[in-house]
Write a protein that holds these residues in place. Structure first.
Motif, short mmCIF file in Angstrom:
data_model
loop_
_atom_site.label_atom_id
_atom_site.label_comp_id
_atom_site.label_asym_id
_atom_site.label_seq_id
_atom_site.Cartn_x
_atom_site.Cartn_y
_atom_site.Cartn_z
N GLU A 1 12.73 -2.18 -2.65
CA GLU A 1 12.78 -3.61 -2.94
C GLU A 1 13.32 -4.39 -1.76
OE1 GLU A 1 15.11 -3.88 -6.44
OE2 GLU A 1 13.51 -3.18 -7.80
N GLN A 2 14.33 -3.81 -1.09
CA GLN A 2 14.90 -4.50 0.07
C GLN A 2 13.89 -4.56 1.21
OE1 GLN A 2 18.14 -5.95 0.11
NE2 GLN A 2 17.01 -6.90 1.76
N LEU A 3 13.14 -3.48 1.39
CA LEU A 3 12.12 -3.45 2.43
C LEU A 3 11.00 -4.44 2.12
CD1 LEU A 3 11.95 -1.85 5.02
CD2 LEU A 3 10.60 -0.12 3.83
N ALA A 4 10.66 -4.56 0.86
CA ALA A 4 9.65 -5.54 0.45
C ALA A 4 10.14 -6.97 0.72
CB ALA A 4 9.31 -5.37 -1.02
N MET B 1 11.41 5.12 6.10
CA MET B 1 11.82 4.82 4.73
C MET B 1 12.16 6.06 3.92
SD MET B 1 8.12 3.64 3.16
CE MET B 1 8.89 3.02 1.69
N TYR B 2 11.71 7.24 4.38
CA TYR B 2 12.04 8.47 3.65
C TYR B 2 13.18 9.24 4.29
CZ TYR B 2 7.57 7.47 1.48
OH TYR B 2 6.55 6.86 0.81
N ILE B 3 13.80 8.65 5.27
CA ILE B 3 14.92 9.31 5.94
C ILE B 3 16.21 8.77 5.38
CG2 ILE B 3 16.09 9.68 8.15
CD1 ILE B 3 13.39 9.44 9.52
N LYS B 4 17.06 9.66 4.92
CA LYS B 4 18.30 9.26 4.29
C LYS B 4 19.45 9.21 5.27
CE LYS B 4 21.37 10.61 0.46
NZ LYS B 4 21.59 11.61 -0.60
N GLN C 1 8.11 9.02 -4.43
CA GLN C 1 8.84 8.38 -5.51
C GLN C 1 10.34 8.58 -5.34
OE1 GLN C 1 7.26 10.04 -9.08
NE2 GLN C 1 5.30 8.97 -8.92
N ALA C 2 10.70 9.50 -4.46
CA ALA C 2 12.10 9.79 -4.25
C ALA C 2 12.82 8.68 -3.50
CB ALA C 2 12.28 11.11 -3.49
N VAL C 3 12.07 7.79 -2.86
CA VAL C 3 12.71 6.70 -2.13
C VAL C 3 13.47 5.83 -3.12
CG1 VAL C 3 12.35 4.73 -0.59
CG2 VAL C 3 10.86 6.72 -0.46
N GLU C 4 14.69 5.49 -2.78
CA GLU C 4 15.50 4.69 -3.68
C GLU C 4 14.82 3.36 -3.97
OE1 GLU C 4 19.38 4.29 -2.13
OE2 GLU C 4 19.79 6.43 -2.06
N LYS C 5 14.84 3.01 -5.22
CA LYS C 5 14.18 1.77 -5.64
C LYS C 5 14.78 0.57 -4.94
CE LYS C 5 13.12 -0.95 -9.76
NZ LYS C 5 13.32 -1.07 -11.23
N LEU D 1 18.81 15.22 5.12
CA LEU D 1 18.06 14.38 6.05
C LEU D 1 17.11 13.45 5.31
CD1 LEU D 1 17.34 13.73 8.98
CD2 LEU D 1 15.61 15.52 8.87
N PHE D 2 16.40 14.00 4.32
CA PHE D 2 15.38 13.22 3.62
C PHE D 2 15.85 12.91 2.21
CE2 PHE D 2 12.93 16.02 6.56
CZ PHE D 2 12.64 15.03 7.47
N THR D 3 15.29 11.83 1.68
CA THR D 3 15.59 11.50 0.28
C THR D 3 15.08 12.59 -0.64
OG1 THR D 3 13.54 10.26 0.21
CG2 THR D 3 15.54 9.02 0.67
#
Length: 1245
Positions: free
Chosen positions: A850-853, A823-826, A842-846, A834-836
């Motif tokens: 939400e999509q992962l949830a 989830m932290y790999i862009k 908190q850097a993970v795109e919202k 490479l990473f967000t």
């Protein structure tokens, strides 16, 4: 207050009926009623609502229940009802005028709140008496006045003579009364507001009563004159007055004169209001100051139109038109009304305004109730002249004026029958001004002149065709748009009433104005207006005829103009295409031509260079018009036919290859919309085919539609899917839209598998899922959204789960695990970005979280996941919003499920399934372990793998899963960087290991104890891990008190529920002995103080057993002997004390053999050389456990003798003194030994 009847004025008609008092009060003008929420337009006592107008027109008794007594009280005097008007007409009218004078004098009194109640009651009483008198006159005429033949009748009584003269007297008196009160327009400013007393009763000033009494007089004068005419059926001459023309005054001339005066007054009042009205608010601002003025207008309409039927008078419109025309005449004109009208600053605008408002009054019936179905009398002839005059102003008409005029005209079109002449007059004007923007500089339009899209063009035209228009049309639309509204309304209604003939008239007029020269004269604005006009004609009449004609007219445009305005031309053509689709007409001809143009522009777009920004922008403008339009065509069409396939040609292949990210978003949104529409229509066809009793004709038609739909689907696969397939790993296509489009194609393959290309056959759905959902090289953002789409389709999931061809649910679970771990790999395809973010989770795109949830929520509904939690004996499990927590729950449930299995075959299958869930898990986390650091990614990786090792310990204990375990340990805990002691680990990695190490140690401990094939390598791994990280996480200073948070100690502390955890402690103790207490000669190991702190904490948190004494106590004693550092000595002493205290004592009071053995060996090793240190240590022990030292007295004595013998110097007095000091602490046994030493002369020289 008895004369005050204010409160009673609010009684409704229905209430009066209930009280049995209908007609108990004569009608009068009043705006004192409260119409909030009641839907009333007029007071219940008005001439309309009370039925007075109806009785007048039907020639019925004006007041059937009034004036039935022998006498009547008028002006405070009793009169004989049947003779008063004949005998005393002059007196009564004089009294009437006297009452008017009294009311007028009340106006001179200042009106404040203290006086209003008295003034109101006085004025109200006066008005009441005057109104009663006028009604008495009407009733007397109807009931008592006899018709006499003037030629043959000879009066025999003076009363009969007076009675015969009464009609003439009434004409004279009415004329004198009207002269006395003058004109409404001459009244001073009237305050129409009311005061409210403590009872919430409305109190009005005298001026209000005077105005409404004047209205009563004006109206009832007309009533009386009309009744006289109806009664006598002949002209009645007055005796005292002549008319303004010098002729004798008659009832007819007085009626007409009074009508003219009344119209002039009403017009003057309206002009006063109009001069304060803005053009933009003209239709929202009424011309009537109060409802009573409005009622008077309506009364005039009904009365005059009724009299016209019998040729007694001119119609209402004729009266109004005649007087409005005078507004345009100069002062020198001969024909002027008898009553001068206030001149308006804008006669044209006022005429439009007053006519539009007055026309609406025709919808009120004789009772004042609005009736939209009521036949309305039109006034088109005058309006046509007014329109011509409005459009023929020499200096040019202003747009702000024209909008108001046309808005009024549009309102009249709603009221009256359709009039083609109006359209013709307007078209003559607009055909000459087609290039005008019709804008107002200070008032921007809500909709721009150049509509943004073809759909907005069509929507604007549809708005013009609506029956109900926006009341704020003035501000929202130009005058040209209002003209289009008029055109649409007139043509539609005319065709409804008279068939196609009106349309042919309009078409001929409009078509005749367009020829080659006129088309060449069009500007951009003119072309926009041109398209709007023809779109409207197509919308209300013959689409194909209009479309064919406009295509011919477009050929007249100059090539240079076409090139510069191609975008607008495409919008217009696409709008026609949309109109065809909405009307279910064949779009084949238009689609063929348009799609070819699109292909050419897509090719130009492909070969254009990136630096040619202007050219690319212009091309993209055209292409986006086509894309948006085609999407609307698909979404609008009820069914899809071969013509729709023409719109999806190979131009899209070229376009997709040339697009950048922002442009791709548009194209893919279009693709999704078309795919959704194709699937929707396919489902409808399937439902229709599945119905029972479908005849062969219908079935054949549906099959043909299905073939057409398959051809369109084939075009989508051909022109779009190959591109999507090639872009799976590219970063050009936005992940979200790539997933959406891939999911839509998957659903299309499920619905129509035969349409998929051959490389996806024979199972196109599985093939696409493997490409976008289960392939580990695909970006996790794409996978998460793609799988979410699929899992939402329960029917598809059910079919795939039972297909047996592939483990659908297991593969989906594996992909979900990968999505969470990554989830932290862009970017998976390259090292850049490479990473967000390398700092915080908190850097993970919202959006991705939400999509992962959402994916987690859907995944937990799979039967396989539910089965795992069920077997793990997890009852109700709320799905966590955090995907990481959900993954933890799932991993723990898998481990619990395995532990609960009984048979070997079930366990073996579960191991296989579990490993299938993980897949290439180390590849998923590998990007986090590179040179670029992601703190959040490392925390997630180490934490999740630690939970995996612990919760799956029994799975990893199997030979099938141990290989993965070894790789996890080597990769995460024992990489090369860890083994190279001189290299420091990155701080984020060290932090992640510190938090998760207890999980690994606990899991590895369980694995070592329960491994199916015990081998030394597992134990060695555990020892290596402990050895590497004990020292790394020791506090820098032994004074730090958080040594209890050391991960190795935490592993022991949190493992009370883990069986065989003693093996973990044993391993820790062995590592401590081997690596941390390894003295090189007399040189102590590094960080000895911190190690002693750790050991002390270990003793405190666990039970001291044999291995601890055997392995750690010698090292502790060494520290006390060999190290002189105070801190080390203090810590070693504390450790010694803790071990001695914790050592178990036998039942007979003897010390534990293990402890004694260690001390005896310690004495033998260090007693000779370090005797003083040994004695000091044993003193400490003796203080705690005396028996331990007592048991070693013989050993100590022998060590003393050996020491003296070795040195060969006889008795060592100093050493013996130290020994005596120790023995003195050992009680009687110590004293005895001291005595023996005194008596022993062996070493005396």
């Amino acid at each position: 207050m008895d004369d005050c009847y204010v409160a009673s004025t609010f009684l409704t008609d229905s209430l009066e009926l209930e009280l049995g008092t209908e007609w108990c009060k004569p009608p009068s003008f009043s705006c004192a009623f409260d119409n909030r929420g009641l839907g009333q337009n007029f007071s219940g006592e008005s001439y309309l609502a009370s039925g007075a107008l109806k009785r007048l027109i039907l020639n019925l008794d004006p007041l059937p229940t009034n004036f039935e007594e022998d006498t009547v009280e008028i002006f405070g005097i009793q009169w004989v009802t049947e003779t008063a008007l004949v005998n005393s007409s002059r007196d009564l009218f004089n009294l009437f005028r006297q009452q008017l004078y009294n009311l007028e004098t009340l106006l001179q009194v200042s009106c404040d709140f203290g006086k209003i109640s008295t003034l109101h009651c006085k004025a109200d009483n006066i008005r009441k008496q005057c109104v009663i008198f006028l009604h008495y006159v009407k009733v007397f005429i109807f009931r008592c006045l006899k018709i006499q033949d003037a030629e043959s009748y000879v009066p025999v009584h003076p009363y009969e003579t007076l009675e015969a003269q009464l009609p003439s007297v009434l004409v004279d008196e009415l004329h004198g009364l009207l002269l006395y009160i003058g004109h409404l327009s001459e009244l001073p400013n009237i305050h129409l507001g009311a005061y409210l007393n403590q009872n919430q009763t409305k109190l009005f000033p005298p001026s209000w009563h005077l105005l409404h009494l004047y209205l009563d007089i004006h109206w009832m004068a007309l009533e009386i004159l009309h009744m006289l005419g109806e009664k006598f059926k002949q002209v009645i001459y007055g005796h005292q007055f002549v008319s303004l023309s010098g002729d004798n005054l008659t009832n007819v001339s007085l009626f007409e004169e009074h009508c003219e005066n009344l119209f002039c007054d009403l017009i003057s009042l309206s002009i006063n209001r109009y001069d304060k009205v803005r053009p933009s608010e003209a239709l929202m601002c009424h011309h009537c100051p109060c409802p009573c003025i409005k009622e008077l207008w309506i009364l005039l309409i009904h009365l005059l139109d009724h009299r016209r039927k019998w040729s007694l008078s001119e119609s209402f419109w004729n009266w109004l038109n005649k007087l409005l025309k005078t507004l345009f005449e100069k002062s020198s004109d001969l024909r002027r009304p008898s009553t001068p009208i206030i001149q308006s600053r804008d006669p044209l605008g006022f005429s439009w305004w007053i006519i539009a408002h007055v026309a609406s009054f025709y919808q009120f019936d004789r009772h004042g109730v609005p009736d939209e179905m009521r036949q309305m009398e039109s006034n088109w002839k005058f309006v046509e002249e007014l329109l011509k005059q409005s459009l023929s102003i020499q200096d040019g008409i202003l747009e702000e004026q024209l909008r108001m005029y046309l808005q009024c005209c549009l309102t009249l079109c709603d009221f009256w029958e359709p009039n083609i002449s109006i359209v013709t007059i307007l078209w003559e004007y607009y055909s000459k001004n087609l290039n005008s923007s019709f804008s107002i500089s200070w008032l921007p339009l809500k909709g721009l002149v150049n509509n943004k899209s073809s759909l907005s063009m069509l929507e604007m035209v549809k708005t013009c065709c609506c029956d109900k228009q926006d009341p704020d049309l003035y501000k929202s639309s130009s005058s040209y748009t209002i003209f289009l509204c008029i055109l649409a309304k007139v043509v539609k209604r005319a065709m409804k009433n008279n068939g196609p003939h009106p349309w042919k008239q309009v078409k001929g007029r409009i078509y005749s104005k367009f020829h080659q020269k006129r088309m060449e004269e069009l500007t951009e604005v003119g072309l926009q207006n041109f398209f709007n006009l023809f779109l409207l004609l197509a919308a209300v009449a013959e689409v194909e005829d209009v479309a064919s004609h406009i295509l011919d007219l477009l050929n007249f445009l100059k090539p240079t103009f076409i090139k510069s305005q191609r975008a607008l031309i495409w919008k217009g053509q696409m709008a026609f295409l949309l109109l065809y689709a909405q009307k279910n007409l064949d779009i084949g001809v238009l689609a063929e031509k348009f799609s070819c143009d699109f292909r050419e522009k897509a090719k130009e777009f492909l070969v254009s260079k990136n630096d040619e920004m202007i050219q690319r922008h212009n091309l993209w403008t055209l292409l986006s018009i086509y894309i948006d339009g085609v999407q609307e065509v698909f979404e609008t069409s009820n069914c899809l036919c071969p013509s729709h396939e023409k719109l999806l040609n190979d131009g899209f292949d070229m376009l997709l290859r040339a697009c950048r990210e922002s442009e791709l978003r548009t194209v893919l949104s279009f693709l999704q919309a078309v795919l959704a529409r194709v699937r929707s229509i396919h489902q409808q066809l399937c439902q229709e085919l599945q119905r029972e009793n479908v005849d062969l004709i219908v079935q054949s038609s549906l099959s043909a539609k299905e073939r057409h739909l398959a051809a369109i689907a084939g075009a989508l696969w051909k022109h779009f899917f190959s591109f999507l397939k090639s872009q799976r790993m590219a970063q050009i296509v936005p992940p979200s839209q790539l997933a959406d489009a891939a999911a839509d194609f998957t659903l299309l393959a499920a619905d129509m598998p035969s349409t998929a290309p051959s490389d996806l056959q024979p199972q196109p759905v599985i093939s696409i899922i493997q490409l976008y959902g289960w392939d580990d090289i695909i970006c996790p953002q794409v996978v998460a959204k793609y799988l979410s789409h699929l899992l939402q389709n329960s029917t598809l999931c059910e079919a795939l789960s039972h297909s047996g061809c592939v483990s659908f649910q297991s593969s989906t679970i594996r992909s979900w695990i990968r999505c969470v771990l990554q989830m932290y790999i862009k970017n998976l395809s390259g090292p850049d970005d490479l990473f967000t973010d390398a700092i915080s989770e908190q850097a993970v795109e919202k959006d991705y979280v939400e999509q992962l949830a959402e994916l987690t929520r859907l995944l937990f509904k799979l039967s396989e996941v539910k089965d795992i939690f069920s077997k793990a004996q997890v009852g109700y499990l709320p799905i966590p919003e955090d995907p990481k927590k959900a993954l933890v729950q799932f991993l723990e449930a898998v481990g619990t499920t395995y532990r609960n299995l009984q048979t070997l075959s079930d366990k073996s299958a579960m191991v296989t399934k579990s490993l299938e869930y993980l897949g290439e898990v180390l590849k998923y986390i590998k990007p986090y372990l590179g040179k670029k650091i992601s703190s959040a990614g490392l925390q997630l990786t180490y934490g999740m793998m630690g939970i995996l090792v612990k919760s799956w310990a029994q799975i990893f204990a199997t030979s099938k899963a141990q290989k993965l375990l070894f790789r996890i340990i080597d990769c995460l805990l024992l990489p090369h960087t860890v083994l190279q002691q001189e290299k420091e680990l990155p701080a984020p990695m060290l932090t992640a290991i510190q938090k998760s190490l207890p999980l690994y140690l606990q899991g590895m401990c369980i694995i070592c104890c329960q491994s199916q094939n015990p081998n030394a390598y597992l134990n060695q791994l555990l020892g290596n891990v402990i050895e590497q990280y004990i020292g790394r996480f020791l506090p820098a200073s032994p004074y730090v008190t958080d040594v209890g948070q050391h991960p190795v100690l935490l592993a022991l502390r949190n493992s009370a529920t883990i069986p065989s955890i003693s093996s973990l402690k044993k391993c820790i103790v062995q590592v401590l002995r081997k690596s941390c207490f390894a003295f090189k000669g007399s040189a102590p190991p590094p960080r000895l103080a911190s190690i002693l702190v750790f050991i002390l904490q270990l003793f405190k948190e666990t039970d001291v057993d044999v291995s601890d004494i055997e392995l750690l106590l010698p090292g502790i004693l060494q520290c006390l002997v060999l190290v002189n550092e105070p801190q080390v000595k203090r810590l070693a002493t504390e450790n010694l004390q803790y071990v001695v205290k914790a050592c178990q004592v036998g039942s007979e009071g003897e010390p534990a053999a293990q402890l004694t053995s260690v001390f005896r060996q310690f004495i033998q090793d260090y007693g000779i050389r370090y005797s003083h240190q040994v004695y000091s240590i044993l003193e400490i022990v003796a203080t705690l456990k005396q028996q331990i030292v007592i048991s070693m007295i013989s050993t100590l004595t022998q060590s003393l003798k050996d020491s003296e013998l070795k040195w060969g110097l006889g008795k060592n007095i100093e050493q013996r003194e130290a020994y005596r000091k120790l023995l003195s602490r050992l009680g009687q046994m110590g004293q005895d030994e001291m005595q023996r030493l005194e008596n022993d002369n062996t070493y005396i020289l």
